[in-house]
Scaffold this motif. Structure first.
Motif, PDB file in Angstrom:
ATOM      1  N   GLY A   1      11.288  14.163  -1.701  1.00  0.00           N
ATOM      2  CA  GLY A   1      11.724  13.314  -2.645  1.00  0.00           C
ATOM      3  C   GLY A   1      11.135  11.880  -3.172  1.00  0.00           C
ATOM      4  O   GLY A   1      11.218  11.795  -4.474  1.00  0.00           O
ATOM      5  N   ALA A   2      10.405  11.505  -2.192  1.00  0.00           N
ATOM      6  CA  ALA A   2       9.663  10.383  -2.464  1.00  0.00           C
ATOM      7  C   ALA A   2       8.576  10.283  -3.352  1.00  0.00           C
ATOM      8  O   ALA A   2       8.139   9.427  -3.975  1.00  0.00           O
ATOM      9  CB  ALA A   2       9.510   9.456  -1.184  1.00  0.00           C
ATOM     10  N   THR A   3       7.843  11.659  -3.246  1.00  0.00           N
ATOM     11  CA  THR A   3       7.005  11.984  -4.158  1.00  0.00           C
ATOM     12  C   THR A   3       7.178  11.676  -5.629  1.00  0.00           C
ATOM     13  O   THR A   3       6.325  11.688  -6.517  1.00  0.00           O
ATOM     14  CB  THR A   3       6.265  13.193  -4.066  1.00  0.00           C
ATOM     15  OG1 THR A   3       7.242  14.313  -4.207  1.00  0.00           O
ATOM     16  CG2 THR A   3       5.875  13.364  -2.410  1.00  0.00           C
ATOM     17  N   LEU A   4       8.572  11.766  -5.982  1.00  0.00           N
ATOM     18  CA  LEU A   4       8.729  11.700  -7.625  1.00  0.00           C
ATOM     19  C   LEU A   4       9.464   9.943  -7.632  1.00  0.00           C
ATOM     20  O   LEU A   4      10.080   9.923  -8.723  1.00  0.00           O
ATOM     21  CB  LEU A   4       9.952  12.581  -7.684  1.00  0.00           C
ATOM     22  CG  LEU A   4       9.516  14.094  -7.634  1.00  0.00           C
ATOM     23  CD1 LEU A   4      10.637  14.989  -7.956  1.00  0.00           C
ATOM     24  CD2 LEU A   4       8.334  14.436  -8.713  1.00  0.00           C
ATOM     25  N   SER A   5       9.307   9.357  -6.542  1.00  0.00           N
ATOM     26  CA  SER A   5       9.645   7.908  -6.999  1.00  0.00           C
ATOM     27  C   SER A   5       8.654   7.261  -7.887  1.00  0.00           C
ATOM     28  O   SER A   5       7.532   7.756  -7.948  1.00  0.00           O
ATOM     29  CB  SER A   5       9.774   7.096  -5.618  1.00  0.00           C
ATOM     30  OG  SER A   5       9.801   5.744  -5.941  1.00  0.00           O
ATOM     31  N   LYS A   6       9.344   6.498  -8.689  1.00  0.00           N
ATOM     32  CA  LYS A   6       8.474   5.730  -9.824  1.00  0.00           C
ATOM     33  C   LYS A   6       7.625   4.587  -9.115  1.00  0.00           C
ATOM     34  O   LYS A   6       6.605   4.066  -9.524  1.00  0.00           O
ATOM     35  CB  LYS A   6       9.374   4.764 -10.604  1.00  0.00           C
ATOM     36  CG  LYS A   6      10.059   6.032 -11.551  1.00  0.00           C
ATOM     37  CD  LYS A   6      10.867   5.080 -12.598  1.00  0.00           C
ATOM     38  CE  LYS A   6      11.686   6.354 -13.559  1.00  0.00           C
ATOM     39  NZ  LYS A   6      12.512   5.675 -14.412  1.00  0.00           N
ATOM     40  N   ASP A   7       7.777   4.504  -7.792  1.00  0.00           N
ATOM     41  CA  ASP A   7       7.299   3.152  -6.911  1.00  0.00           C
ATOM     42  C   ASP A   7       6.035   3.834  -6.468  1.00  0.00           C
ATOM     43  O   ASP A   7       6.266   4.880  -5.510  1.00  0.00           O
ATOM     44  CB  ASP A   7       8.049   2.472  -5.970  1.00  0.00           C
ATOM     45  CG  ASP A   7       7.352   1.419  -5.155  1.00  0.00           C
ATOM     46  OD1 ASP A   7       6.267   1.433  -5.123  1.00  0.00           O
ATOM     47  OD2 ASP A   7       8.235   0.419  -5.023  1.00  0.00           O
ATOM     48  N   ASP A   8       4.753   3.719  -6.748  1.00  0.00           N
ATOM     49  CA  ASP A   8       3.649   4.312  -6.220  1.00  0.00           C
ATOM     50  C   ASP A   8       3.488   3.978  -4.706  1.00  0.00           C
ATOM     51  O   ASP A   8       3.011   4.781  -3.613  1.00  0.00           O
ATOM     52  CB  ASP A   8       2.199   3.712  -6.779  1.00  0.00           C
ATOM     53  CG  ASP A   8       1.128   4.664  -6.439  1.00  0.00           C
ATOM     54  OD1 ASP A   8       1.124   5.945  -6.572  1.00  0.00           O
ATOM     55  OD2 ASP A   8       0.031   4.239  -5.848  1.00  0.00           O
ATOM     56  N   ASP A   9       3.988   2.856  -4.101  1.00  0.00           N
ATOM     57  CA  ASP A   9       3.899   2.476  -2.791  1.00  0.00           C
ATOM     58  C   ASP A   9       4.984   3.725  -1.970  1.00  0.00           C
ATOM     59  O   ASP A   9       4.184   3.931  -0.923  1.00  0.00           O
ATOM     60  CB  ASP A   9       4.463   0.846  -2.331  1.00  0.00           C
ATOM     61  CG  ASP A   9       3.508   0.029  -2.907  1.00  0.00           C
ATOM     62  OD1 ASP A   9       2.422   0.182  -3.222  1.00  0.00           O
ATOM     63  OD2 ASP A   9       3.873  -1.030  -2.838  1.00  0.00           O
ATOM     64  N   HIS A  10       5.898   3.965  -2.537  1.00  0.00           N
ATOM     65  CA  HIS A  10       6.787   5.042  -2.048  1.00  0.00           C
ATOM     66  C   HIS A  10       5.853   6.405  -1.944  1.00  0.00           C
ATOM     67  O   HIS A  10       6.287   7.027  -0.678  1.00  0.00           O
ATOM     68  CB  HIS A  10       7.953   5.381  -2.826  1.00  0.00           C
ATOM     69  CG  HIS A  10       8.800   3.881  -2.598  1.00  0.00           C
ATOM     70  ND1 HIS A  10       9.879   3.958  -3.386  1.00  0.00           N
ATOM     71  CD2 HIS A  10       8.934   2.918  -1.849  1.00  0.00           C
ATOM     72  CE1 HIS A  10      10.634   2.820  -3.132  1.00  0.00           C
ATOM     73  NE2 HIS A  10       9.929   2.048  -2.246  1.00  0.00           N
ATOM     74  N   PHE A  11       5.280   6.559  -2.872  1.00  0.00           N
ATOM     75  CA  PHE A  11       4.494   7.986  -2.856  1.00  0.00           C
ATOM     76  C   PHE A  11       3.473   8.087  -1.841  1.00  0.00           C
ATOM     77  O   PHE A  11       3.213   8.646  -1.087  1.00  0.00           O
ATOM     78  CB  PHE A  11       3.777   8.117  -4.211  1.00  0.00           C
ATOM     79  CG  PHE A  11       2.923   9.339  -4.052  1.00  0.00           C
ATOM     80  CD1 PHE A  11       3.356  10.605  -4.467  1.00  0.00           C
ATOM     81  CD2 PHE A  11       1.367   9.106  -4.116  1.00  0.00           C
ATOM     82  CE1 PHE A  11       2.259  11.734  -4.415  1.00  0.00           C
ATOM     83  CE2 PHE A  11       0.794  10.243  -4.200  1.00  0.00           C
ATOM     84  CZ  PHE A  11       1.127  11.515  -4.467  1.00  0.00           C
ATOM     85  N   GLN A  12       2.785   6.880  -1.707  1.00  0.00           N
ATOM     86  CA  GLN A  12       1.708   6.573  -0.753  1.00  0.00           C
ATOM     87  C   GLN A  12       2.230   6.704   0.734  1.00  0.00           C
ATOM     88  O   GLN A  12       1.673   7.208   1.664  1.00  0.00           O
ATOM     89  CB  GLN A  12       0.752   5.368  -0.974  1.00  0.00           C
ATOM     90  CG  GLN A  12       0.467   5.199  -2.092  1.00  0.00           C
ATOM     91  CD  GLN A  12      -1.027   6.010  -2.345  1.00  0.00           C
ATOM     92  OE1 GLN A  12      -1.213   6.845  -1.518  1.00  0.00           O
ATOM     93  NE2 GLN A  12      -0.840   6.604  -3.600  1.00  0.00           N
ATOM     94  N   ILE A  13       3.360   5.930   0.806  1.00  0.00           N
ATOM     95  CA  ILE A  13       4.059   6.262   2.175  1.00  0.00           C
ATOM     96  C   ILE A  13       4.486   7.522   2.638  1.00  0.00           C
ATOM     97  O   ILE A  13       4.251   8.127   3.803  1.00  0.00           O
ATOM     98  CB  ILE A  13       4.903   5.003   2.372  1.00  0.00           C
ATOM     99  CG1 ILE A  13       4.513   3.724   2.356  1.00  0.00           C
ATOM    100  CG2 ILE A  13       6.000   5.407   3.585  1.00  0.00           C
ATOM    101  CD1 ILE A  13       3.776   3.412   3.792  1.00  0.00           C
ATOM    102  N   SER A  14       5.057   8.123   1.578  1.00  0.00           N
ATOM    103  CA  SER A  14       5.392   9.673   1.918  1.00  0.00           C
ATOM    104  C   SER A  14       4.241  10.444   2.301  1.00  0.00           C
ATOM    105  O   SER A  14       4.610  11.274   3.080  1.00  0.00           O
ATOM    106  CB  SER A  14       6.372   9.894   0.662  1.00  0.00           C
ATOM    107  OG  SER A  14       5.519  10.329  -0.208  1.00  0.00           O
TER     108      SER A  14
END
Length: 609
Positions: free
Chosen positions: A227-240
């Motif tokens: 789900g976090a890969t679709l977050s608008k926050d790029d930090d969330h994508f990197q952590i995921s």
């Protein structure tokens, strides 16, 4: 993908019992062929013996459980026993036949009156003609979003889930574990994003009974990272991404140890127990289909070799969605008695190849599975064709010539029959995702995507840099392909695919698309059009006119010429503006392959100029 490219060695579970866990063989332990079994999911004798020691109601209680005439929808398998979970459809004792030889029976009783030059019915069902004007439908309707938010877990279970995630993922770096990613509000948001975007594609989890506070922690970790890969926050994508890279190895360790992912069954009524058992069977079947789907998809979209054959998948298609999404055992009991028995995957696939329509009760996910069944059949027949024609020094096998001459036309007709799914009255994200894949299915029958990538100088899909001999061989094969009449069919579907994505009245950006393979399909389509035009210029030695055609003019003229069976060699070279238009669609993509596609298209623009 790692497993497929490591040689595919299957290690016997019995030989591993006394071994220490080794990360190099973790993925292999349960990558066994799917068992040959009847459409009903029953229990083997060994499973019956194991069942006696599993946590479950007493024998007297079990005998009084609800049983209905719906067969496999209601069969009970004890999922509290790990042996039953792991052996449900992976049978280590079964040895599948040669996948290049096991698909002939699908083509028995095929009508012989198909004219390969007759235009298929599939071309009539583009979104433009059916009135669809949106590039991508909303992940859900506004009502659905409201309902989802209303049913979203409160913060309380996510505090509990957070603590369990920390315990399960304790080996991750402290910088990851201390990030805002694990805030309960963020975890809840990622959870919702998964069910808004991924679940409609692949409904393999039972949303009504999935409680983040009690579900296996690694399952929740997988859900929130996706789900976090679709977050608008790029930090969330990197952590995921960091979590996911570690998560896969944690799970493979568990797989080697034979640990069950199923939560223990507590005290419950007979009806509730029956419902939970049915949920586990359905979820397992749906997950097995997902594995088959990914195997077939990566074959024709990324050039990998298929591991599974349709012959391996002996399961019924998914049950009706209203039964699957039911949130109450009593309501489920009422619905399941009325629900039609899901047909078996293989019989429906065979009927589809014989140009018979798909049963009306088939779900969107089931129709997506059937499309990938056609992909898988095409991949195996293409591999057999290469062997039969003597590629690699093997002498041609003349006994199979007639089959080779007809299978492509037969599969085209099957795709035309399948295409009626796309004019279904009920919209779904699974069928929306099928539109570009449907176009690419025609393309996959007649082309090799690896050759197109090599010709364009793109990084190899198989992980190695193309050599000079690779380029020479790919150039020769693409040139031979361009000379065949069937190449025009490929161009036609590539043009329609681009039209259906780019020209819908809305700016298309791949970074905002929740259908992951749609931009990759778009990239392949424009790559094939460029390759045809590039080879046409080499062949005819003609120069494209000084004033280039814009993307829309190019599409219109190419479609008109192909439909009128006129020469396209000059116009086909005018791909420069189209390449630019597609490249602009890939700005800001997080997926590395699309980032590489952006660079490759920029280089091709210079070549086409």
């Amino acid at each position: 993908m790692w497993y497929r490219n490591s040689g595919g060695i299957v290690v016997s579970p019995s030989a591993q019992q006394d071994e220490a866990p080794s990360p190099l063989i973790h993925p292999v332990s349960y990558q066994e062929p799917i068992a040959h079994r009847s459409w009903d999911i029953g229990m083997s004798a060994g499973q019956e013996e194991n069942k006696s020691t599993a946590r479950q109601p007493t024998e007297q209680d079990t005998s009084s459980m609800h049983t209905h005439a719906v067969g496999s929808l209601h069969n009970n398998v004890d999922f509290t026993n790990p042996a039953n979970v792991t052996s449900l459809f992976w049978d280590p004792s079964f040895h599948a036949p040669d996948p290049l030889l096991d698909v002939d029976w699908l083509f028995e009783h095929i009508p012989s009156n198909f004219n390969p030059m007759e235009r298929g019915t599939g071309e009539e069902f583009s979104p433009t003609q059916t009135g669809s004007s949106e590039v991508s439908p909303p992940s859900s309707t506004q009502d659905d979003r409201s309902a989802l938010k209303a049913g979203s877990p409160s913060s309380a279970p996510w505090f509990s889930a957070q603590a369990r995630l920390f315990e399960a993922l304790g080996t991750l770096p402290k910088s990851v574990l201390s990030s805002a990613f694990f805030m309960p509000s963020n975890l809840s948001h990622f959870f919702d994003l998964y069910f808004e975007n991924y679940h409609p594609h692949f409904p393999i989890l039972h949303r009504p009974t999935l409680n983040p506070a009690t579900a296996p922690a690694l399952l929740i970790a997988a859900i929130v990272t996706l789900g976090a890969t679709l977050s608008k926050d790029d930090d969330h994508f990197q952590i995921s991404t960091q979590i996911h890279d570690s998560l896969r190895y944690i799970i493979f360790t568990l797989m080697k140890r034979g640990v069950s992912y199923v939560s223990p069954v507590g005290n419950m009524s007979h009806l509730d127990f029956s419902w939970k058992q049915w949920i586990e069977i359905q979820s397992s079947n749906r997950t097995a289909f997902f594995g088959f789907l990914m195997d077939a998809q990566h074959s024709f979209m990324f050039g990998h070799t298929c591991v599974l054959s349709v012959q391996d998948v002996r399961l019924p298609l998914p049950c009706p969605e209203n039964v699957w999404e039911c949130n109450d055992a009593v309501k489920w009991d009422r619905l399941i008695q009325k629900a039609p028995e899901p047909p078996g995957f293989l019989p429906v696939l065979k009927d589809l190849i014989a140009q018979n329509p798909i049963p009306p009760q088939s779900t969107p996910y089931g129709r997506l599975i059937l499309l990938h069944g056609l992909f898988s059949v095409a991949a195996h027949l293409k591999a057999r064709e290469s062997a039969t024609l003597g590629v690699g020094g093997t002498a041609p096998d003349r006994s199979r010539t007639s089959t080779i001459e007809s299978w492509k036309d037969t599969l085209e007709k099957a795709l035309d029959t399948w295409s009626f799914c796309l004019v279904s009255r009920s919209s779904s994200l699974a069928l929306e995702a099928s539109k570009p894949l449907y176009r690419m299915a025609y393309v996959a029958i007649y082309t090799d995507v690896t050759d197109m990538h090599i010709l364009a100088g793109a990084p190899s899909l198989l992980g190695n840099l193309p050599s000079e001999p690779d380029l020479v061989g790919a150039t020769a094969r693409v040139e031979a392909w361009r000379e065949k009449p069937e190449s025009k069919r490929v161009l036609y579907h590539c043009l329609l695919l681009i039209q259906e994505i780019l020209f819908t009245g809305k700016q298309y950006l791949a970074c905002q698309d929740n259908i992951s393979l749609r931009p990759w399909s778009l990239y392949h389509a424009v790559l094939i059009l460029w390759a045809y035009g590039f080879m046409s210029g080499r062949r005819t030695k003609t120069q494209a006119r000084a004033i280039p055609l814009n993307a829309e003019e190019y599409l219109v003229r190419m479609l008109m010429l192909i439909r009128n069976e006129e020469d396209v060699s000059v116009v086909s070279q005018q791909t420069g503006e189209l390449l630019l238009a597609v490249r602009d669609c890939f700005v800001g993509c997080r997926w590395e392959l699309l980032q590489e596609a952006y660079v490759t298209l920029g280089r091709l623009v210079d070549i086409a100029a």
